[in-house]
Motif scaffolding. Structure first.
Motif, short mmCIF file in Angstrom:
data_model
loop_
_atom_site.label_atom_id
_atom_site.label_comp_id
_atom_site.label_asym_id
_atom_site.label_seq_id
_atom_site.Cartn_x
_atom_site.Cartn_y
_atom_site.Cartn_z
N THR A 232 0.81 -1.21 0.00
CA THR A 232 0.00 0.00 0.00
C THR A 232 0.86 1.27 0.00
N LYS A 233 1.94 1.22 0.77
CA LYS A 233 2.75 2.43 0.91
C LYS A 233 3.54 2.78 -0.35
N PRO A 236 1.42 5.54 -3.45
CA PRO A 236 1.46 7.00 -3.57
C PRO A 236 2.63 7.48 -4.42
N LEU B 9 -2.71 8.91 4.13
CA LEU B 9 -2.37 7.52 3.85
C LEU B 9 -1.28 7.04 4.80
N GLU B 13 -1.98 4.03 7.29
CA GLU B 13 -1.16 2.82 7.14
C GLU B 13 -0.32 2.60 8.40
N LYS B 141 -8.69 -4.13 6.37
CA LYS B 141 -7.53 -3.71 7.16
C LYS B 141 -7.95 -2.90 8.37
N ASP B 251 7.29 4.18 9.97
CA ASP B 251 7.32 3.37 8.75
C ASP B 251 6.35 3.96 7.72
#
Lengths: 437, 288
Positions: A232-233, A236, B9, B13, B141, B251
């Protein structure tokens, strides 16, 4: 020295016996005896000493899904070869050894196969980091090493005279052949998502070159470390204005990768062009992959039956045990790695051809085997080469074949484009034939 | 993507991975706190949870069943390991490290020979896609993060509000005195070891639909869990939670704004700094 002498003596004995057996089989042949009996006659004669082919296979580790199918394909190919009288009249025996998809273990496997099992040839390695680590050792041990990796490392000239890749087209040729289709049909501003090691770098470098030549633009690069399990990271980092997202991913996390890509982009996704590597051994109908509908994927060999309709493809599929959806005949959930494993089949038939043409008997004949293989220019389409005709460039030790572009339609892959061999060929830089043997 | 989108995000996350990480690392911290041993096989219980869950889900199609059976199997395995491996060597710190390394390989190879080298996933029990203005996110999630938070709270209550929790804390503070006061120390050891394994297994079950069950998945979980407990302080539940969030959020932020590789480097530097300047970790016993 002693070993060398022994081998020569054995070779002489074997050669003499072979001539005898040849006569014997000619005599027996017309009587049309039971094939099982005939094979016992072969086995009984010293001439029937098996040709041992070492198989470096990814049974465990991150390449296991490929390894399982490479194993099945090799078994099926050897069965066919033996049914048809073996290689140069000798039965073929596969000596398989797991390398754990680990470069360090890969080197040990090459040593073990060459020195302990005393195989005639080694073949079958897939993952590029294992190939790059193992090939130098095969070169030092002076044993022919035929990989089925699709990396550019063999054709780059960085390997050695003993390392070949005749059965599967390399990445550079694949992406060169595919670039025109992508630019013409999908868009010119392309972002690439790729694994951050040799295999992914081949994609980045050569697709980038091909795109620039055709007037397109690499808009962004998103390298992903090979052991990553969550993606997911990374999304972007795909810049705004990307028209085409080019993805290629390998390893146990591929399904997560494709699912998370879908979750991230939703309906606003750029056009997708993927390498089937991102979905090898994965069911296109898996939950979470619905968004792939209409997107394009490269295939080396179409997974779904009837998309490349030849009698040889049908026989090959049947022999390896793959159903019409590209899954195992015994388990419809066990999806094959159809776009890679044909290379194992074809490589074994390349060994057969080169052994028979060069008159190879024992390791003292490696010179003849290698020089003969280097002189072959074409492997003709047939049951031996079901994926299609291959052009073989001896100085590069690399084979070149046709490629397919498929579209996801109704949760299946339908071939929409096929490239010609010439579209992927490039001017060779390397020349292995100049290296000493 | 716009800056707000990226920031959002990163935080999302980071929070989700922080909560899952806290749940994974909690067992390791608990086991060290109570038993004073470093369980190198901790990641394998996480892997075992995912693999058992895959079997249960394939057989019954019930996620709830997997959530119950997998921690039970992992807990039972831990009890057996405690009785036949750890107790005979009297929980000697150095010996248990070697013994649990052995346990790690035994579990890994057992799974390899029974389950095979495959990476298999399952469909999430609840699936929806959250559509934010900038990007989409897996609803499952968020559910996992919520469940992880609940489990963390439950463990907290167990340790602070129940008799067994009291026994655990007593054993942690002073084993001999606790024994003198009638705390069944050996049984508490076994319980803590089983609970630690069960917590890791639950984390494994929860991530199965996001990732895949694979025999090597425990190694990464072990590494991250160690980072968390070293930063947070071995044996401190508060520290584990704080450190997991710290690692999760850095992270998330560093991955999104720089690169994920840099995020791992930053986390490792944290660990090094803690080891140099605050040996006991942020909330550990050595800390002031």
């Amino acid at each position: 020295m002693l070993a060398g002498k022994l081998t020569r003596r054995q070779a002489l004995k074997a050669a003499g016996a072979l001539a005898g057996a040849g006569v014997a089989s000619k005599l027996i042949g017309p009587l049309s005896i039971d094939p099982a009996l005939r094979s016992t006659i072969y086995a009984a004669a010293p001439s029937g000493s098996p040709l041992k082919i070492g198989f470096q296979v990814h049974r465990t580790g991150i390449g296991a899904a490929y390894g399982k199918w490479y194993d099945r394909t090799a078994t099926a190919a050897v069965k066919l070869i033996n049914e048809k009288g073996g290689i140069a009249g000798r039965p073929v025996e596969i000596v398989a050894e797991d390398d754990g998809t680990d470069p360090k273990r890969g080197v040990e496997v090459v040593e073990k196969l060459a020195q302990q099992h005393k195989v005639d040839f080694i073949f079958g390695t897939l993952f590029s980091h294992v190939v790059i680590a193992s090939a130098p050792r095969a070169g030092e041990l002076k044993i022919p090493y035929l990989v089925v990796s699709e990396g550019y490392h063999v054709a780059s000239g960085k390997m050695n005279r003993y390392t070949f890749q005749p059965g599967i087209t390399d990445v550079r040729a694949q992406v060169t052949a595919l670039a025109p289709f992508i630019l013409k049909n999908l868009g010119k501003k392309i972002t690439m998502v790729f694994p951050d090691y040799a295999f992914g770098h081949d994609h980045r470098d050569f697709f980038g070159q091909a795109v620039a030549k055709l007037g397109g633009k690499i808009h962004g690069l998103v390298p992903i470390p090979p052991t990553e399990s969550s993606f997911t990271k990374y999304f972007p980092k795909v810049p705004a204005g990307t028209e085409v997202l080019y993805h290629v991913m390998v390893g146990p996390g591929v399904l997560t990768f494709v699912k998370e890509m879908g979750e991230h982009f939703g309906k606003k996704k750029p056009k997708l062009f993927g390498f089937i590597d991102s979905l090898e051994a994965v069911d296109i109908g898996s939950p979470g992959l619905e968004y792939l509908e209409g997107s394009y994927l490269w295939e080396a060999f179409p997974r779904y039956a009837g998309q490349y309709n030849t009698q040889w493809e049908k026989t090959y599929r049947e022999r390896v045990g793959v159903d019409a959806n590209g899954a195992s005949k015994s388990d419809p959930k066990d999806i094959s790695t159809y776009s890679h494993m044909f290379g194992v089949w074809e490589t074994l038939f390349v060994i057969k051809e080169a052994v028979e043409k060069s008159g190879y008997k024992s390791p003292s004949d490696y010179k003849g085997f290698i020089e003969t293989l280097e002189k072959i220019e074409t492997f003709k389409e047939g049951l031996e080469h079901p994926q299609g005709t291959k052009r073989f460039v001896g100085r590069l030790h690399q084979g070149f074949g046709q490629q397919f572009v498929s579209q996801v339609q109704g949760k299946k892959l339908k071939v929409v484009h096929r490239t010609k061999i010439e579209e992927g060929m490039y001017t060779p830089d390397a020349d292995y034939t100049k290296q000493p043997l | 993507m716009s800056l707000e989108g990226q920031l959002f995000l990163a935080l999302l996350e980071g929070t989700v991975s922080g909560l899952v990480l806290a749940l994974t690392a909690l067992g390791l911290s608990l086991v060290f706190g109570v038993m004073r041993i470093v369980n190198v096989a901790h990641g394998e219980f996480y892997m075992l949870g995912a693999v058992v869950a895959w079997y249960v889900l394939t057989a019954t199609n019930s996620f709830l069943a997997a959530l119950v059976v997998a921690p039970l199997v992992a807990g039972a395995t831990a009890l057996v390991a405690d009785r036949f491996v750890l107790r005979p060597i009297r929980y000697a710190p150095e010996a248990t490290i070697v013994a649990t390394i052995g346990l790690l390989y035994i579990l890994q190879q057992l799974v390899l020979s029974i389950y095979g080298p495959y990476a298999r996933s399952v469909a999430p029990p609840v699936y929806f896609r959250l559509d934010f203005p900038w990007f989409g996110y897996s609803g499952y999630k968020i559910v996992v993060a919520g469940l992880a938070a609940l489990l963390l709270a439950a463990t907290w209550l167990l340790v602070t509000r129940t008799r067994i929790g009291l026994y655990m804390r007593a054993t942690q503070q002073d084993r001999e005195t606790a024994q003198a006061f009638g705390v069944p120390v050996e049984r508490i050891y076994a319980a803590a070891f089983a609970l630690g394994a069960a917590l890791a297994a639950i984390a494994g079950v929860l991530v199965l639909p996001i990732q895949q069950a694979h025999y090597l998945m425990g190694l990464d979980a072990l590494l991250l869990s160690f980072m968390v407990v070293i930063i947070g302080g071995l044996g401190s539940l508060k520290g584990t939670l704080a450190a997991a969030f710290m690692i999760g959020l850095t992270d998330g932020l560093v991955s999104v704004f720089f690169t994920p590789t840099l995020a791992r480097i930053v986390a490792s530097v944290f660990v090094a700094l803690v080891l140099v300047f605050r040996t006991g970790g942020l909330y550990g016993e050595g800390a002031a």
